[in-house]
Scaffold this motif. Structure first.
Motif, short mmCIF file in Angstrom:
data_model
loop_
_atom_site.label_atom_id
_atom_site.label_comp_id
_atom_site.label_asym_id
_atom_site.label_seq_id
_atom_site.Cartn_x
_atom_site.Cartn_y
_atom_site.Cartn_z
N ASN A 1 0.84 -1.20 0.00
CA ASN A 1 0.00 0.00 0.00
C ASN A 1 0.88 1.25 0.00
O ASN A 1 1.27 1.75 1.06
CB ASN A 1 -0.92 0.02 1.22
CG ASN A 1 -1.77 -1.22 1.33
OD1 ASN A 1 -2.82 -1.33 0.71
ND2 ASN A 1 -1.32 -2.18 2.13
N ARG A 2 1.20 1.74 -1.16
CA ARG A 2 2.08 2.92 -1.21
C ARG A 2 1.33 4.15 -0.72
O ARG A 2 0.13 4.31 -0.93
CB ARG A 2 2.60 3.14 -2.63
CG ARG A 2 1.56 3.62 -3.62
CD ARG A 2 2.19 4.07 -4.93
NE ARG A 2 1.20 4.69 -5.81
CZ ARG A 2 1.49 5.34 -6.91
NH1 ARG A 2 2.75 5.44 -7.31
NH2 ARG A 2 0.55 5.90 -7.66
N THR A 3 2.06 5.03 -0.06
CA THR A 3 1.48 6.29 0.41
C THR A 3 1.84 7.45 -0.50
O THR A 3 1.23 8.52 -0.42
CB THR A 3 1.96 6.59 1.84
OG1 THR A 3 3.40 6.66 1.85
CG2 THR A 3 1.51 5.50 2.80
N ALA A 4 2.84 7.25 -1.36
CA ALA A 4 3.23 8.26 -2.35
C ALA A 4 4.04 7.56 -3.43
O ALA A 4 4.49 6.43 -3.27
CB ALA A 4 4.04 9.38 -1.70
N GLY A 5 4.23 8.25 -4.55
CA GLY A 5 5.01 7.69 -5.66
C GLY A 5 5.24 8.76 -6.71
O GLY A 5 4.94 9.94 -6.50
N PHE A 6 5.78 8.34 -7.85
CA PHE A 6 6.06 9.30 -8.91
C PHE A 6 4.76 9.93 -9.41
O PHE A 6 3.81 9.23 -9.77
CB PHE A 6 6.78 8.60 -10.07
CG PHE A 6 7.18 9.53 -11.17
CD1 PHE A 6 8.05 10.58 -10.93
CD2 PHE A 6 6.68 9.37 -12.45
CE1 PHE A 6 8.42 11.46 -11.94
CE2 PHE A 6 7.04 10.24 -13.48
CZ PHE A 6 7.92 11.29 -13.22
N LEU A 7 4.71 11.26 -9.38
CA LEU A 7 3.51 12.04 -9.75
C LEU A 7 2.34 11.74 -8.83
O LEU A 7 1.18 11.97 -9.19
CB LEU A 7 3.12 11.80 -11.21
CG LEU A 7 4.18 12.08 -12.26
CD1 LEU A 7 3.61 11.83 -13.66
CD2 LEU A 7 4.74 13.48 -12.15
N ALA A 8 2.61 11.24 -7.65
CA ALA A 8 1.56 10.93 -6.69
C ALA A 8 2.02 11.30 -5.27
O ALA A 8 2.47 10.42 -4.53
CB ALA A 8 1.18 9.44 -6.77
N TRP B 1 -3.09 5.01 -7.46
CA TRP B 1 -3.57 4.80 -6.10
C TRP B 1 -2.52 5.19 -5.07
O TRP B 1 -1.35 4.88 -5.21
CB TRP B 1 -3.94 3.32 -5.88
CG TRP B 1 -5.00 2.80 -6.80
CD1 TRP B 1 -4.83 1.95 -7.85
CD2 TRP B 1 -6.39 3.09 -6.74
NE1 TRP B 1 -6.02 1.70 -8.47
CE2 TRP B 1 -7.00 2.39 -7.81
CE3 TRP B 1 -7.19 3.88 -5.92
CZ2 TRP B 1 -8.36 2.45 -8.06
CZ3 TRP B 1 -8.54 3.95 -6.17
CH2 TRP B 1 -9.12 3.24 -7.23
N VAL B 2 -2.98 5.87 -4.03
CA VAL B 2 -2.17 6.10 -2.83
C VAL B 2 -3.05 5.77 -1.63
O VAL B 2 -4.28 5.74 -1.73
CB VAL B 2 -1.66 7.55 -2.74
CG1 VAL B 2 -0.61 7.82 -3.80
CG2 VAL B 2 -2.80 8.55 -2.84
N ASN B 3 -2.43 5.51 -0.49
CA ASN B 3 -3.16 5.00 0.66
C ASN B 3 -2.79 5.73 1.94
O ASN B 3 -1.71 6.31 2.05
CB ASN B 3 -2.87 3.50 0.85
CG ASN B 3 -3.21 2.67 -0.37
OD1 ASN B 3 -4.31 2.18 -0.53
ND2 ASN B 3 -2.22 2.51 -1.27
N ARG B 4 -3.70 5.66 2.91
CA ARG B 4 -3.46 6.14 4.26
C ARG B 4 -3.98 5.10 5.24
O ARG B 4 -5.00 4.44 4.97
CB ARG B 4 -4.17 7.47 4.52
CG ARG B 4 -3.51 8.66 3.87
CD ARG B 4 -2.17 9.00 4.51
NE ARG B 4 -1.56 10.17 3.90
CZ ARG B 4 -0.78 10.14 2.85
NH1 ARG B 4 -0.52 8.98 2.25
NH2 ARG B 4 -0.24 11.24 2.35
N PHE B 5 -3.29 4.94 6.36
CA PHE B 5 -3.71 3.95 7.36
C PHE B 5 -4.73 4.58 8.29
O PHE B 5 -4.49 5.64 8.88
CB PHE B 5 -2.52 3.44 8.15
CG PHE B 5 -2.86 2.29 9.06
CD1 PHE B 5 -2.99 1.01 8.54
CD2 PHE B 5 -3.07 2.50 10.41
CE1 PHE B 5 -3.31 -0.05 9.36
CE2 PHE B 5 -3.38 1.44 11.25
CZ PHE B 5 -3.51 0.16 10.73
#
Length: 308
Positions: free
Chosen positions: A151-158, A193-197
């Motif tokens: 579950n990534r919380t950030a990424g390229f262009l995100a 998609w990005v996620n938060r717990f």
């Protein structure tokens, strides 16, 4: 037996230092075949690699062996001719950390491009227009809650932060300038998609289920309009000691203008020789749509410097 161990340790240490010096000399010979000045353009770039390491064995007050590597790239492409001034800066920060008993973790990740073009009006003032882009380049995770890294919380262009607007610029030189853009369009874009717990539900939620980075659920963009200002100052505190300061502030006219976002970075560089330096970086930022509180990071380490 103890003396023999010390003897071989000293030999190994001296051999390692010699090898590092040889490698550093070879890297330093690498030069980009680009002139520093051509037809009104000036360029200046630096690559800095910082190392931090801590080792403990049978240390009764607690032990957690760590190794950190931080890379910083700063490159300026500036143009000045007649009444036209065009300053371009590329910044890239990336950091990794390995703590004993844990996998490698990312500690820093930001690619930033800033461009300001101006036409001189009077003295050191210019009419200006600026563009600023910021994004991570690789995936980020909640390492404590997401051991499998699903579950990534950030990424390229995100996210991708974008800001642009007209204004006025005061510029003494490349080391001291201020830009004020009273009407600035600012947008946030999320790629994928990005996620938060969610601590109450004890699970991750994605950006289709909740607001993340200020972007409403199921959407990819969030647009803002407000006041933006940025400042840059680089100075010599004393011989072989330089300090860089970067500050940007933003207030959204359309929503909660009293909540002022800001990002301040101080970089103190203590030069040892042409190759080695010690640096201290302190960054503090506030953006209530990113995190409801003040963010702070500090790094200290010895590193290698290369002109690129």
């Amino acid at each position: 037996m103890g003396r023999l161990i010390v003897f071989f340790t000293l030999i190994t240490f001296n051999f390692s230092i010699a090898q590092i010096n040889e490698v550093a000399k070879e890297i330093k010979r690498i030069q980009f075949q680009l002139p520093d000045t051509i037809m009104g353009w000036e360029r200046d770039g630096n690559l800095r690699l910082n190392f931090n390491q801590a080792f403990y064995e049978n240390w009764q007050s607690g032990e957690s062996n760590t190794i950190e590597l931080n890379a910083h790239i700063s490159h300026d492409f500036n143009y000045q001719k007649n009444k036209i001034i065009w300053d371009n800066k590329l910044l890239f920060d990336y950091g990794l950390s390995k703590i004993n008993g844990y996998d490698i973790r990312k500690t820093q990740d930001k690619l930033e491009i800033n461009s300001v073009i101006g036409g001189k009006s009077a003295n050191r003032w210019s009419y200006s227009f600026f563009v600023n882009l910021q994004t991570p380049v690789s995936n980020t995770y909640n390492y404590d809650k997401d051991l499998k890294r699903d579950n990534r919380t950030a990424g390229f262009l995100a996210p991708l932060y974008m800001a642009a607007g007209p204004g006025i610029m005061w510029r003494k030189d490349a080391n001291l300038h201020l830009n004020i853009a009273p009407v600035t369009a600012k947008s946030v874009y999320i790629n994928g998609w990005v996620n938060r717990f969610n601590t109450q539900l004890d699970r991750f939620e994605n950006n289709n289920e909740r607001e993340i980075y200020g972007v409403l659920p199921g959407e990819q963009f969030r647009h803002k309009l407000g006041f933006y200002s940025s400042a840059y100052m680089k100075l010599d505190l004393m011989k072989n000691v330089k300090m860089e300061n970067r500050l940007s502030i933003y207030s959204n006219f359309l929503e909660e203008p009293e909540n002022i976002d800001f990002d301040y970075t101080m970089n103190l560089i203590l030069k040892i020789n042409d190759l080695l330096s010690t640096s201290i970086v302190i960054q503090t930022r506030y953006d209530d749509k990113e995190y409801e509180g003040l963010q702070l990071r500090e790094t200290f380490g010895i590193g290698l410097n290369f002109k690129i």
